[in-house]
Design a protein around this motif. Structure first.
Motif, PDB file in Angstrom:
ATOM      1  N   TRP A 110       0.817  -1.219   0.000  1.00 29.04           N
ATOM      2  CA  TRP A 110       0.000   0.000   0.000  1.00 29.04           C
ATOM      3  C   TRP A 110       0.846   1.262   0.000  1.00 29.04           C
ATOM      4  CZ3 TRP A 110      -5.409   1.217   0.614  1.00 29.04           C
ATOM      5  CH2 TRP A 110      -6.255   0.125   0.390  1.00 29.04           C
ATOM      6  N   THR A 128      -1.700   7.579   6.294  1.00 28.84           N
ATOM      7  CA  THR A 128      -2.332   7.557   4.972  1.00 28.84           C
ATOM      8  C   THR A 128      -2.868   6.163   4.662  1.00 28.84           C
ATOM      9  OG1 THR A 128      -0.851   9.292   4.151  1.00 28.84           O
ATOM     10  CG2 THR A 128      -1.956   7.920   2.499  1.00 28.84           C
ATOM     11  N   ILE A 129      -2.066   5.147   4.941  1.00 27.27           N
ATOM     12  CA  ILE A 129      -2.445   3.778   4.606  1.00 27.27           C
ATOM     13  C   ILE A 129      -3.578   3.257   5.489  1.00 27.27           C
ATOM     14  CG2 ILE A 129      -1.602   1.383   4.593  1.00 27.27           C
ATOM     15  CD1 ILE A 129       1.086   2.511   3.637  1.00 27.27           C
ATOM     16  N   ASN A 131      -5.855   4.849   6.630  1.00 26.95           N
ATOM     17  CA  ASN A 131      -7.062   5.526   6.157  1.00 26.95           C
ATOM     18  C   ASN A 131      -7.425   5.110   4.735  1.00 26.95           C
ATOM     19  OD1 ASN A 131      -8.031   7.375   8.323  1.00 26.95           O
ATOM     20  ND2 ASN A 131      -5.954   8.188   8.156  1.00 26.95           N
ATOM     21  N   ASN A 132      -6.906   3.936   4.350  1.00 23.65           N
ATOM     22  CA  ASN A 132      -7.262   3.283   3.083  1.00 23.65           C
ATOM     23  C   ASN A 132      -6.849   4.065   1.835  1.00 23.65           C
ATOM     24  OD1 ASN A 132      -8.548   0.991   4.321  1.00 23.65           O
ATOM     25  ND2 ASN A 132     -10.273   2.326   4.799  1.00 23.65           N
ATOM     26  N   LYS A 133      -5.708   4.738   1.927  1.00 28.28           N
ATOM     27  CA  LYS A 133      -5.156   5.430   0.768  1.00 28.28           C
ATOM     28  C   LYS A 133      -3.728   4.944   0.528  1.00 28.28           C
ATOM     29  CE  LYS A 133      -7.857   9.639   1.574  1.00 28.28           C
ATOM     30  NZ  LYS A 133      -7.786  11.094   1.868  1.00 28.28           N
ATOM     31  N   VAL A 134      -3.344   4.876  -0.725  1.00 29.65           N
ATOM     32  CA  VAL A 134      -1.988   4.473  -1.080  1.00 29.65           C
ATOM     33  C   VAL A 134      -1.028   5.622  -0.774  1.00 29.65           C
ATOM     34  CG1 VAL A 134      -0.457   3.903  -3.013  1.00 29.65           C
ATOM     35  CG2 VAL A 134      -2.711   2.827  -2.833  1.00 29.65           C
ATOM     36  N   TYR A 135       0.147   5.272  -0.207  1.00 29.47           N
ATOM     37  CA  TYR A 135       1.139   6.299   0.103  1.00 29.47           C
ATOM     38  C   TYR A 135       2.372   6.125  -0.777  1.00 29.47           C
ATOM     39  CZ  TYR A 135       4.343   9.370   2.585  1.00 29.47           C
ATOM     40  OH  TYR A 135       5.218  10.373   2.900  1.00 29.47           O
TER      41      TYR A 135
END
Length: 226
Positions: A110, A128-129, A131-135
């Motif tokens: 991720w 970030t990760i 919170n289900n976002k790619v970093y």
């Protein structure tokens, strides 16, 4: 006002004890200065330990190095992708080459952080990760999407300049797909010892010393076409 502290469970995977200690120190600092708390539920120094602890502890996040004995972090990512593990993985790596980043993200990571940027990027990357976002920091996003566009828009011409035997080529193909030695042996109906012997020859011919380096070299040279 009553605020609830968020607890994030973490599995730390790296074969260098000094580096793991450094990450622990950094996370402890974040625990003091942030409302979010990080709890290291385990540490692993190789592929087998990483997979075992992932299944036992089910951490929310795995901080994962790519260079792990006896194979590499890609093997861990591939295994977790096929398992019941529901957490996420963040790569901490010393390598910025396009193929390293691309392979890791393709295998299910991720995010990707360079080890020399850890102090400034780790906390942001973790948050970030979870919170289900790619970093992907700017310097990493650039190399990832450059290679993504390259593979999506062009076809590589396979390179025959490196003299691999038919079985070495087959093993290299499966290696690039992230298969461990045991699975390669099953697919080719040979022993694990034979796979290891062929890998020794492949590494020598490619001028590399690890599985990850072999994958990078195979993709760069066109020995394995994506």
């Amino acid at each position: 006002m009553n605020t609830q502290t968020e607890l994030i469970s973490i599995l730390l995977v790296d074969d260098q004890p000094q580096f793991r200690q450094g990450v622990r120190t950094l996370l402890n600092f974040y625990n003091i200065s942030s409302s979010v708390k990080f709890n290291i539920v385990g540490e692993a120094a190789n592929v087998e330990q990483a997979i075992k602890l992932s299944m036992e502890q089910h951490p929310k996040l795995i901080l994962l190095d790519l260079e792990l004995p006896p194979e590499n972090g890609i093997t861990v990512l591939q295994h977790l992708k096929k398992s019941s593990y529901t957490g996420k993985s963040l790569i901490l790596s010393a390598y910025q080459q396009d193929e390293y980043v691309y392979r890791a993200m393709q295998a299910g990571a991720w995010g990707y952080i360079l080890k020399d940027k850890l102090a400034t990027q780790l906390c942001e990357g973790i948050m970030t990760i979870v919170n289900n976002k790619v970093y992907l920091p700017t310097e990493i996003a650039t190399v990832f999407f450059r290679l993504f566009q390259y593979y999506s828009g062009t076809s590589l011409t396979c390179n025959s300049k490196i003299d691999l035997t038919k079985q070495e080529q087959e093993i290299l193909n499966w290696l690039v797909q992230g298969e461990p030695n045991e699975q390669i042996a099953k697919r080719l109906y040979i022993t694990v010892a034979t796979v290891k012997a062929h890998l020794t020859n492949i590494f020598r011919k490619l001028g590399v010393t690890s599985r990850t380096q072999a994958i990078v070299q195979a993709l760069k040279s066109g020995l394995v076409c994506p």
